[in-house]
Scaffold this active site. Structure first.
Site, mmCIF file in Angstrom:
data_model
loop_
_atom_site.group_PDB
_atom_site.id
_atom_site.type_symbol
_atom_site.label_atom_id
_atom_site.label_comp_id
_atom_site.label_asym_id
_atom_site.label_seq_id
_atom_site.Cartn_x
_atom_site.Cartn_y
_atom_site.Cartn_z
ATOM 1 C CG HIS A 191 -2.169 -1.031 1.160
ATOM 2 N ND1 HIS A 191 -2.449 -1.555 2.326
ATOM 3 C CD2 HIS A 191 -2.598 -1.560 0.271
ATOM 4 C CE1 HIS A 191 -3.265 -2.573 1.953
ATOM 5 N NE2 HIS A 191 -3.422 -2.359 0.721
ATOM 6 C CD GLU A 435 -3.544 -9.138 -18.973
ATOM 7 O OE1 GLU A 435 -2.846 -8.224 -18.151
ATOM 8 O OE2 GLU A 435 -4.735 -9.203 -18.275
ATOM 9 C CG ASP A 459 0.122 -9.650 -16.451
ATOM 10 O OD1 ASP A 459 0.747 -10.211 -15.487
ATOM 11 O OD2 ASP A 459 -0.804 -8.940 -15.766
ATOM 12 C CB CYS A 506 -3.095 -0.284 -21.459
ATOM 13 S SG CYS A 506 -3.583 -2.084 -20.852
#
Ligand code: PEP
Ligand code: MG
Length: 581
Positions: A191, A435, A459, A506
């Site tokens: 986080h 991906e 990925d 992307c």
């Protein structure tokens, strides 16, 4: 001068005097209380707990205001731990049954719990142990009355070096006073790293032990682009970084003023540049940099730090926030990409048992395995599609049957909304991420069943080259410039041609300037990038003609080693945009 290498968690360079936060942990010896003081000690513990809970509620409010409710939800997760009756019961039992001091009971129960999480051997769970330590620190601070200088109340500019920064500490950092930070611990998916990116503070995490010899005040450079921390840099090094920082700041200012110019090649071919976002609040960063729309909204971050499920209304509200900012431009909402390194609290136990989560139950597979959750999201997407140019995208598709199942659920959900008279858009474009190598190999077949492709290089590279994208030990095997990567991308573009399916890239590869001419040369006509680099990527598009880009792509395919491809692309970028070096 010493150079420490870690993981680049948030881009940019920060230079300044160090403010060192050591482990910051309070060492609490085994202490006992007298039997007649037990009730008072339990009451003292409860007051401390209540104060911590109030602080967490306040942090949640503050962060929600500053960054958005998804980040704020991190504190909700902390709050749920702080209010966990079992944990609290164990701490109180320690005081009542064993007459431990509240400090010792708190410390031993919470540390024991954190240790168990770490022992499960799952890096995601191990990172969550940090939440427990954070709670321990807060409770002990209240119990012991010890003041730790508040990072949120800094009055001079510093670089923060810490053994670890909790999400609450990170969220309290002000861009005005913190040039950057570096931590010994932490992973790229923690986080803390996510918040650093959202706050746009340069950061390096996961350096390993380096603080013990530092006292604070020494000059430090945080290089968030390359994952390096330079301690006590020489005058020459400092001067060079300062020159580079000044150069890149003024280049960024110039670029920002030119970001309003359309993203069109010199020979008039539009190549729109969209933004990738994790939190709806990030649309502000995209608007500021004149993104042409949102090319990838990673909706799984709605689950960040959440223990409970998201409702249809939660999804809808988040999507509406994005659409309010971009009512007329494309907004690609990707359905949940949960699993692997993005595990919601409710699935942690399951993932702790998965030996190989990157190849396990992740992404669309999770959605198809829990269709109630998936349908809730699809309903919200279809309703939100009524508000703007929404496109829905399925992640990690690896077979036609998966795609067909997802599409059929979308159709069912639409029919249900129609039956109930709820406004929605039925004919929104449906796309898929490419991906997984299987999807690239079958792209011709997929092209007959979707409206667009979006190549997820993050990925696609890890699966093509068998190199975990977040493991620093195999980072040298993970290379966007690998000839195999170039070939698999070309395959997708070729397969998209017969049906003229639009192809976006992307993944992070297209946020890297040197790859932009190559991708355009291969036929990519839409790019989706991290908000910070939008002006730069647009400027590269404007420096190109399609013919130049095609020549660059052709030449890049003549090299059979990644390093040759890379140095060739670097030299071409230098030629096209000398100011970017
Ligand atoms: C990708 O894999 O390239 C991608 C954009 O998705 P994510 O980074 O969210 O896995
Ligand atoms: Mg992906």
């Amino acid at each position: 001068m010493q150079v420490k290498r870690g993981i680049a968690a948030s881009p940019g360079v920060g230079i300044g005097p160090a403010l060192v936060f050591g482990a910051g942990s309070f060492h609490v010896p085994r202490q006992y209380t007298t039997h007649d003081a037990i009730d008072t000690e339990v009451a003292r513990f409860r007051v401390a707990l209540e104060n911590v809970c109030q602080e967490l509620v306040e942090n949640e409010r503050l962060v929600t205001e500053r960054i958005g409710s998804q980040c704020g939800a991190i504190f909700d997760a902390h709050l749920q731990i702080a209010r966990d009756p079992k944990l609290i019961g164990e701490i109180e039992e320690g005081i009542r049954k064993h007459a431990y001091s509240p400090e010792f009971s708190t410390s031993s129960v919470l540390r024991g719990f954190a240790r168990k999480l770490k022992e499960l051997g799952n890096p995601v769970l191990a990172e969550r142990a940090a939440d427990i330590y954070d709670l321990e620190k807060s409770l002990l601070r209240h119990l012991l009355g010890e003041e730790r200088e508040e990072l949120s109340q800094l009055s001079s500019k510093v670089v923060v070096l810490a053994s670890d920064l909790s999400p609450s500490e990170t969220a309290g950092l002000s861009r005005e006073f913190v040039y950057g930070f570096a931590t010994e611990g932490g992973g790229p998916t923690s986080h803390t790293a996510i918040l650093a990116g959202a706050l746009e503070i340069p950061a390096v995490v996961g350096i390993g032990s380096f603080l013990k010899d530092l006292s604070g005040g020494e000059m430090v450079i945080i290089d968030g682009d390359h994952g390096e921390v330079i301690l006590n840099p020489t005058e020459d090094c400092l001067a060079e970084y300062r020159r580079n920082a000044e150069r890149s700041q003024s280049a960024a200012r110039i670029l920002l003023t030119s970001a309003t110019k359309p993203s069109v090649t010199q020979d008039g071919v539009p190549v729109p540049v969209y933004g990738n976002i994790e939190f709806p609040g990030e649309v502000a960063h995209c608007l500021q940099r004149e993104a042409d729309g949102i090319g990838l909204y990673r909706t799984e971050f709605l689950y960040l730090g959440r223990k409970s499920e998201r409702t249809e209304e939660d999804h809808y509200k988040a999507y509406k926030q994005v659409l309010d900012a971009y009512p007329e431009s494309p907004v690609v909402i990707r359905t949940l990409d949960l699993g692997a390194d993005k595990v919601p609290v409710s699935l942690r136990e399951y993932y702790a048992r998965e030996a190989n989560p990157e190849l396990g139950l992740r992404s669309i597979r999770v959605s198809l395995a829990d269709q109630d959750r998936f349908k809730t999201q699809l309903r919200a997407i279809l309703r939100a599609a009524d508000l703007g140019d929404v496109r829905v995208m399925f992640p990690l598709i690896s077979s036609l049957s998966e795609l067909r199942q997802a599409k059929s659920l979308l159709k069912d959900v639409g029919e249900d909304l129609a039956e109930k008279g709820i406004p929605y858009r039925a004919n929104l474009p449906v796309g898929m991420m490419v991906e997984v190598p299987a999807a690239a190999l079958m792209a011709e077949e997929f092209a007959q069943e979707v409206d667009f492709f979006s190549i997820g290089t993050n990925d696609l590279i890890q699966y093509t080259l068998a190199a975990d994208r977040s493991n620093p030990a195999v980072a040298k095997y993970y290379n966007s410039a690998d000839p195999a990567v170039l070939r698999i991308i070309r395959l997708v573009l070729q397969a998209s041609k017969p049906r003229s399916i639009p192809v976006t890239v992307c993944g992070q590869m297209c946020s890297d300037p040197k790859f932009v001419p190559l991708l355009v040369g291969l036929g990519v006509r839409q790019l989706s990038v991290t908000p910070q680099v939008i002006p730069q990527i647009k400027a590269i598009v404007r420096s190109l003609t399609i013919e130049t880009a095609e020549q660059i792509a052709k030449r890049a395919f003549e090299f059979d080693l990644a390093r040759d491809v890379e140095s060739y692309l670097k030299s071409e970028l230098k030629r096209l945009c000398p100011e970017m070096e």
